[in-house]
Scaffold this motif. Sequence first.
Motif, mmCIF file in Angstrom:
data_model
loop_
_atom_site.group_PDB
_atom_site.id
_atom_site.type_symbol
_atom_site.label_atom_id
_atom_site.label_comp_id
_atom_site.label_asym_id
_atom_site.label_seq_id
_atom_site.Cartn_x
_atom_site.Cartn_y
_atom_site.Cartn_z
ATOM 1 N N PHE A 145 0.829 -1.200 0.000
ATOM 2 C CA PHE A 145 0.000 0.000 0.000
ATOM 3 C C PHE A 145 0.867 1.255 0.000
ATOM 4 O O PHE A 145 2.064 1.194 0.276
ATOM 5 C CB PHE A 145 -0.923 0.012 1.217
ATOM 6 C CG PHE A 145 -0.185 0.023 2.529
ATOM 7 C CD1 PHE A 145 0.198 -1.165 3.146
ATOM 8 C CD2 PHE A 145 0.153 1.223 3.139
ATOM 9 C CE1 PHE A 145 0.895 -1.161 4.341
ATOM 10 C CE2 PHE A 145 0.859 1.236 4.336
ATOM 11 C CZ PHE A 145 1.229 0.052 4.940
ATOM 12 N N ASP A 146 0.257 2.361 -0.310
ATOM 13 C CA ASP A 146 0.893 3.670 -0.059
ATOM 14 C C ASP A 146 -0.174 4.525 0.622
ATOM 15 O O ASP A 146 -1.027 3.976 1.302
ATOM 16 C CB ASP A 146 1.463 4.293 -1.347
ATOM 17 C CG ASP A 146 0.417 4.561 -2.428
ATOM 18 O OD1 ASP A 146 0.799 4.836 -3.574
ATOM 19 O OD2 ASP A 146 -0.798 4.498 -2.136
ATOM 20 N N ALA A 147 -0.155 5.838 0.432
ATOM 21 C CA ALA A 147 -1.152 6.641 1.147
ATOM 22 C C ALA A 147 -2.459 6.780 0.377
ATOM 23 O O ALA A 147 -3.329 7.540 0.761
ATOM 24 C CB ALA A 147 -0.572 8.017 1.464
ATOM 25 N N SER A 148 -2.585 6.046 -0.732
ATOM 26 C CA SER A 148 -3.814 6.089 -1.534
ATOM 27 C C SER A 148 -4.688 4.892 -1.140
ATOM 28 O O SER A 148 -4.255 4.047 -0.378
ATOM 29 C CB SER A 148 -3.453 6.001 -3.014
ATOM 30 O OG SER A 148 -3.059 4.675 -3.327
ATOM 31 N N PRO A 149 -5.901 4.834 -1.658
ATOM 32 C CA PRO A 149 -6.771 3.709 -1.294
ATOM 33 C C PRO A 149 -6.469 2.406 -2.030
ATOM 34 O O PRO A 149 -7.120 1.396 -1.793
ATOM 35 C CB PRO A 149 -8.170 4.208 -1.700
ATOM 36 C CG PRO A 149 -8.030 5.627 -2.099
ATOM 37 C CD PRO A 149 -6.605 5.877 -2.423
ATOM 38 N N SER A 174 -4.249 -1.014 -3.592
ATOM 39 C CA SER A 174 -3.251 -1.955 -3.073
ATOM 40 C C SER A 174 -2.647 -2.754 -4.206
ATOM 41 O O SER A 174 -3.244 -2.903 -5.276
ATOM 42 C CB SER A 174 -3.863 -2.877 -2.027
ATOM 43 O OG SER A 174 -4.880 -3.654 -2.590
ATOM 44 N N GLY A 221 6.643 6.059 0.260
ATOM 45 C CA GLY A 221 5.319 5.503 0.015
ATOM 46 C C GLY A 221 4.228 6.431 0.513
ATOM 47 O O GLY A 221 3.206 5.972 1.015
ATOM 48 N N SER A 222 4.451 7.748 0.371
ATOM 49 C CA SER A 222 3.429 8.677 0.838
ATOM 50 C C SER A 222 2.604 9.217 -0.318
ATOM 51 O O SER A 222 1.868 10.179 -0.169
ATOM 52 C CB SER A 222 4.092 9.841 1.580
ATOM 53 O OG SER A 222 5.060 10.465 0.756
ATOM 54 N N ASN A 252 -11.951 8.747 2.415
ATOM 55 C CA ASN A 252 -12.041 10.035 1.744
ATOM 56 C C ASN A 252 -11.238 10.000 0.454
ATOM 57 O O ASN A 252 -10.365 9.148 0.270
ATOM 58 C CB ASN A 252 -11.526 11.162 2.627
ATOM 59 C CG ASN A 252 -10.047 11.020 2.902
ATOM 60 O OD1 ASN A 252 -9.194 11.279 2.050
ATOM 61 N ND2 ASN A 252 -9.711 10.578 4.090
ATOM 62 N N HIS A 304 -0.218 15.759 -6.950
ATOM 63 C CA HIS A 304 -0.232 14.362 -6.500
ATOM 64 C C HIS A 304 0.099 13.377 -7.609
ATOM 65 O O HIS A 304 0.371 12.227 -7.354
ATOM 66 C CB HIS A 304 -1.608 13.996 -5.915
ATOM 67 C CG HIS A 304 -1.968 14.838 -4.729
ATOM 68 N ND1 HIS A 304 -3.201 14.822 -4.163
ATOM 69 C CD2 HIS A 304 -1.242 15.716 -4.008
ATOM 70 C CE1 HIS A 304 -3.234 15.662 -3.130
ATOM 71 N NE2 HIS A 304 -2.059 16.225 -3.025
ATOM 72 N N ARG A 326 -3.141 5.927 6.373
ATOM 73 C CA ARG A 326 -1.845 5.570 5.791
ATOM 74 C C ARG A 326 -1.020 6.776 5.356
ATOM 75 O O ARG A 326 -0.188 6.672 4.476
ATOM 76 C CB ARG A 326 -2.015 4.635 4.571
ATOM 77 C CG ARG A 326 -2.652 3.317 4.892
ATOM 78 C CD ARG A 326 -3.030 2.589 3.608
ATOM 79 N NE ARG A 326 -3.872 3.415 2.774
ATOM 80 C CZ ARG A 326 -5.147 3.628 2.982
ATOM 81 N NH1 ARG A 326 -5.737 3.038 4.006
ATOM 82 N NH2 ARG A 326 -5.829 4.421 2.183
ATOM 83 N N ARG A 366 1.975 2.570 10.721
ATOM 84 C CA ARG A 366 0.992 2.270 9.693
ATOM 85 C C ARG A 366 1.145 0.851 9.154
ATOM 86 O O ARG A 366 0.178 0.224 8.738
ATOM 87 C CB ARG A 366 1.012 3.299 8.556
ATOM 88 C CG ARG A 366 2.117 3.175 7.554
ATOM 89 C CD ARG A 366 1.881 4.081 6.346
ATOM 90 N NE ARG A 366 2.982 3.936 5.404
ATOM 91 C CZ ARG A 366 3.063 4.541 4.227
ATOM 92 N NH1 ARG A 366 2.094 5.342 3.848
ATOM 93 N NH2 ARG A 366 4.097 4.363 3.435
#
Lengths: 463, 416, 399
Positions: A31-35, A37, A72-73, A336, A416, B15, B37
Amino acid sequence: MVDNRLIDELRQIVGNENILTSKISLETYSFDASPYSGRPSVVVFPTTTEMVANIVNIANKNDIPLMPRGAGSCLSGGAIAPDGSIVISLTKMNNILEIDPLSKIVLVEPGITNKQVQLAVEQYGLMYAPDPASQNISTIGGNIAENAGGIRGVKYGSTKDHILGLEVVLPTGDVITTGNIHSQVEPELDLTYYFCGSEGTLGIVTKAWLALSPINPEVKTMTAIFGSLEDAGSCVAEIIAKGVVPTTMEIMDNTVIKAVDDYLKLGFPRDAEALLLLEIDGFPSDVKTQVNSIINAFASNHALSYKIAGNEQERLDLWKARRSVNGALGKLKPANIVHDIVVPRDRLALMLEKVAQMAKKYGIIIGQVAHAGDGNLHPTLYYDHRIPEEVEIVEEACDEIIKETIAQGGTISGEHGIGIEKLKYMPLAFSKPTLNLMKNIKDAFDPKNICNPGKLLPQITED
Amino acid sequence: MKKDELLKILMNCNRCGMCQEVCPTYRVSHIEANVARGRNRLIRLALENQLNLDKEPEVEKIINECLLCKACEDSCPSGVPTPEIIASIRAHYTNTKGLPLGKKIMYRGVFSNNKTISLVRNLAWIYQKCGINKLVKFTGLFNKTDEMLPNLPPKNVRSQLPVLLKVLPNADHRVAYFLGCSVNNFFSSIGVASIKVLQENNCDVIVPEVNCCGAPHHSAGDMEEFKRLAKNNLRMLNDLDVEAIIFDCSTCGSVIKDYENLFTGDEEYEKIAAQVAEKVQDISSYLISIDFNKNMGTISKKVTYHDPCHGIRFLKVKDAPREILKSIPGLELIEMQEADMCCGGAGSYGIFNPKLSRDILARKMENFKNTQADILATSCPACTMQLSFGMKIHNLNCSVKHPVELLVQAYEIKSL
Amino acid sequence: MENTEFLRSLRAEVNNISTAINPSDLDINLEQNYNPQLVLTPNSIGEIVSIVKLANKYGVPVYPIGSGSKFSKGISPFDEGVLVSLKNLNKVIEYRPDNMSIEVEGGLPINELQRMLAKDNIFFPIDASNDLQTIGGLIATNAFGRKKYMYKTTRFYVMGMEFISPQGEIIKVGGRTIKNVSSYDVHQLLAGSWGTLGIITKATLRVKPVPEKGIVLGYVAKNGNELLKVIDSILYKEKLSLASLTFEQLDSGFLIKLELEGFAETLKLQQELLQCKYGFSESSYGFADIDNAHGIIALPLKSYLKGLGKLLEHNSGDKDIKIRGNATSGLLSFNTNASRDMLQNIADSINTLQGTFVFGNHSLTEKNRGLAYNHLIRNIKNKMDPNHILVPASKVMRE
């Protein structure tokens, strides 16, 4: 296919402590900071350019996709591992190689965080201008891949404005150096700025020459409250037109103000429709002149009140609020979507209004934060991902936001990146010949399409 | 915490990755499994039945590698209480599997019982004094654990109380001093200093017969034993005619202040725990609040302060110990980089996670070296043990002291 | 001429396309050995598209040209092909002063652009050496001016672009916003590509408000040593709103000029400081010509003073050398009749200092980025221009 033989080869290159293969550890890299995978097959942690090149060679020989990764942000899914890929994490390749304070240049490895660069050059009275909200954790390599902007963007620009040169391992395994630290007096094709914003699809940056800026002696931070988003937006346009260049201008709407205040308890007014946060830096005489211009702009745009930060602590508090927005809002609803649209500055107020209307129309919560100085808006839509109706409504709202952005002459991603998230909007924003051209250029860099495939460019269907 | 509750809290993690900046295990290892996380992701998958907690030893290892230092929670914009979540999962493991043998012996066997601690301590002192430890070093057995043992004092604090405690008929204050296991047995000079300093400031001191606060048991997830110890302590501390219960160990202080959470639903003990929590005071904070005696001698040294996790993030004590240090004439206080980052000690963490513990310690010692201070001050014996160990293995000839030790030294210089 | 087929098909598609035989008919002065067979001045993008598509069909080389001021710099002599002048594509498409952006056609000369913006107290920050340079040309050559230190180079002001690809397609990339990470920055690939990857027909530029004030201060240094000292001090010890620091050799020393731009009050304070501390006084807006010289050296800032020192050493006493430079851009220029050996000497020193030395139009410090880099550039070129018709004689495509 990544099999044991391959893993052993990789292990030989990076060493036993620098490779992850177990199911559980791979899960932590899905994963990263998005929804989204992904499913990596192995994660490696090289520490030298040579290691990176060797890893890429192996991927090439065996036709295995690879993906470079920093912290991974990424919010758009750029750091989601393509299926079965080799994830090349640069987090252990994080040294500062050379600081040249007189020329205002620093040479760094890609895994160092933005903040660490700031801290290292501070003692010379210098700063690295691009300061994305994630700067405490995001890496320089990641910043370059996404051409990260930042709160100081309106005055200082984004990452690409501060890159002088790069060392890159190409998807073919070759290592090249691009750019110059001196003026160009002979004709040459410079690829440096094409790598910026290429979201890790054209190669892996292993060194970067960054341009630094002097820390300006005087800084003034101010806030103003408005009774409407429109007033705030007009105020911004007027300020710029008057020739003032604030280091930064941020607009936060009511939803955001409330959420951040819940978290930080800084005493923000709960009923303000818009909060404008500005910072001016420069020589003391510069700052004075500009602050006066700004105060006039506040008055002529019906600001309800304004405040100038009286000391360093107050200033830091205001900034902490802005930087906490992404996470603080996560408490409102379990899921969100953060948008990252840009409209020409003269359409900013209009766009803010339109999005606010959309929130009413669809009956959903939308919090708006904008890098007002450059027209970059972050409307964030909140919903419960477990309720199908809400998911559907939110998707519709997203589509409308994007369409409106394009209609206003704007762009679908300011900072982004496209990643996975905005692939479907690319055909709306670009013609087929253009997408084809980009694909051709990508092929020149990456004939086998192994470098972070599935990102940025949509699959182009033949007609 | 129940599964539903846990899931609800876990969903707040979006995350963002901000925990990467402050998490000590991430900072030394750079891998996602070693940050909030990442750990939370695995726990969430387990709670959503996508992986089986009990059949994945790697997950258990990852859960145990968390220091519970709370740095992540404090900087998490969504306020996800990761240490609580981790503690719940550890409790689950202990419930289903029981404590591993080593921990069982150490925690239930030794720590739970004052007499046993005393016995073991005395044996250990003999072991150090008569040179058997040199033999152990020679053979290389148990080397790691032996290395970490501090030089034990000849007597524990409790045995010295008859001599230490004075009667103060005109005392301005009456306080209870909580004598924790570590101070009592390993760092008696801290305990002696605390009592002396309090008495020097006209406090009448009583030292109730408490048992281990239960911190190690809690961190291992042994909730049953933790509760038992808590109840004993609460009974001992309640209804004392004192204005405050003084702690020189940040860990003990924060654990006892938090006892209330153990007894949700148990009206009687909830009330007692709340009453006791009201009186819990860190010794530095207490001394500041009573405007302690500033009449003291000079110590011409440079000192820097390390914030114990339990001090700065649980008890929220930050300025008080620094004030104490600054008040000592001749003492120059220098701020250390990352002063509030965990030292890697975390109680017995160093024994069960040696590599991470040492890497984190190395970073702390590097930060210390850069201040060029002579003394490293801190308010928790667990930190003291780890930092002293750090001085040893990094060949630094500097001392680790509790602020009250420096304070009592200054008082004693004055009275000479 | 050959390619009458090409010309005939072109006329069939585009009736009024005007042609000239001599570039001089169009006020373009090409050097000797540059011999296009045909000169075209299309009036619209559609016409350019036709030209390019037909060029692909018939294998005719195409050479786009703006003012021609940098033509021979980036292109080697040639005998074949058509010269396509952009002079008739010179309109302003969209001007948005509130957004500080303007979209113009590629053939618009910079002086016209500046004139238009000046009415709103706005300017385009690249101070071109030649007033007639076109926007397309500035972008293609990634031009920079005397004030590079403050305003960098052209590419940083390009927010979006429309260009005709070597295969004749109209490509639109970027936008009209400063921040944009939606897809590859193809316009950044075209910028500085010296015409090899596309014909720039439109560009959206970022512009800025004119600074409140600008002043020029001058001072004559007695000799080389003083020159070095003053430059060192100004660049590294003072905090100034410095746009440029230039100097030129006189009979009696070196004339140093400082250019400051910013807010009036700040400039006043800085002027006072420079007057008192160094003896600078107000001076005129005439500056040394760095571009027109036999030899041009570009150095990284950290070795600039060393390089200048070396140059002064090599040529002490010879005033005909006329050393001049732009210290803030790291540039040194000089004229000379020096021998091959001496030139090589200089080249060697410059190499060690990691700089570039160009003499005539040739580089003496051949900086080779290696096979992999050159291979990649060729690949990109081949993908975009499979028929090799766009600027085939380019100096940019190296072996």
